[in-house]
Design an enzyme around this catalytic site. Sequence first.
Site, mmCIF file in Angstrom:
data_model
loop_
_atom_site.group_PDB
_atom_site.id
_atom_site.type_symbol
_atom_site.label_atom_id
_atom_site.label_comp_id
_atom_site.label_asym_id
_atom_site.label_seq_id
_atom_site.Cartn_x
_atom_site.Cartn_y
_atom_site.Cartn_z
ATOM 1 N N ASP A 20 49.870 51.580 38.835
ATOM 2 C CA ASP A 20 50.387 51.708 37.475
ATOM 3 C C ASP A 20 50.149 53.099 36.876
ATOM 4 O OD1 ASP A 20 47.640 51.332 37.346
ATOM 5 O OD2 ASP A 20 47.784 49.348 36.445
ATOM 6 N N ASP A 46 40.701 39.502 31.124
ATOM 7 C CA ASP A 46 41.649 38.421 30.808
ATOM 8 C C ASP A 46 42.436 37.968 32.044
ATOM 9 O OD1 ASP A 46 43.284 40.584 31.252
ATOM 10 O OD2 ASP A 46 44.297 40.522 29.305
ATOM 11 N N HIS A 97 44.147 40.016 34.184
ATOM 12 C CA HIS A 97 45.322 40.806 34.572
ATOM 13 C C HIS A 97 45.056 41.625 35.836
ATOM 14 C CE1 HIS A 97 43.708 44.180 31.899
ATOM 15 N NE2 HIS A 97 44.095 44.874 32.948
#
Length: 251
Positions: free
Chosen positions: A67, A136, A138
């Site tokens: 990313d 969380d 991800h």
Amino acid sequence: MEVIILPSATEVALAAARIVARLVRSNPHAVLGLATGETQKRFYAELVRAHRVEGLDFSDITTFNLDEYVGLGEAHAGSYRRYMRENLFRRVNLRPDRTHMPDGRAADVEAACAAYEEAIRAAGGIDLQLLGIGADGHIGFNEPTSSLASHTRVKTLTAATLDHHVITMGIGTILEAKRCVLLAFGPRKAGAVARMVEGPVTALVPASALQLHPETTVLVDEEAAGQLALAAYYRDVHRNKPAWQRERDGV
Ligand code: GLP
């Protein structure tokens, strides 16, 4: 999913580096999927050590990062391109034209996403994808409710991660890698690790999609393993892992 519980974060980093070093030696043309974050820093430091001390050769290796932030290029200290340069790229003999990151500066971001997927395909696919995990659940920047079939695209981050747009490989892209190795340590990751490994497969916990991947290894320290219901079973499995499998898997 193979879960390996190790005594410390350092052991986690060393195990991941051993897996990569083994692949790089057996296949000098391997394609690595790389991640950023605090979690990966010790792992990269170990790869750098292996390069300097043991001559681990990256000259024919190709890399694709997960990313990048939209709008940020290498000149920006917060860009992942900069992170990769500082932690790995400038410290080993990877060829710059073989280190791929999503292009955060592209004028046509959608076209850049499609080109990234195409470049991964053209390289023959990712042999080994390294991953971290957000608290969380991800992976990459696939926040909760990301499509489990997604490919590289633009996402808006949750405020908890950071208020920004990013380009990230999708969960579908990650699942297409031949092997995944996810690293996590520290108590902050314990809940996410338990939900990823033992919870239902759900877009609310993007990492849970890895349950559908045929060859994923999860390397965790004792703290990140703290909420795993079947920890004793994972320890048993690893203790009794046949030598030929250890040799094959590098761990
Ligand atoms: C970011 C990255 C992820 C990384 C996560 C956890 O969201 N895009 O790839 O896994 O942070 O980061 P850390 O390792 O710093 O906890």
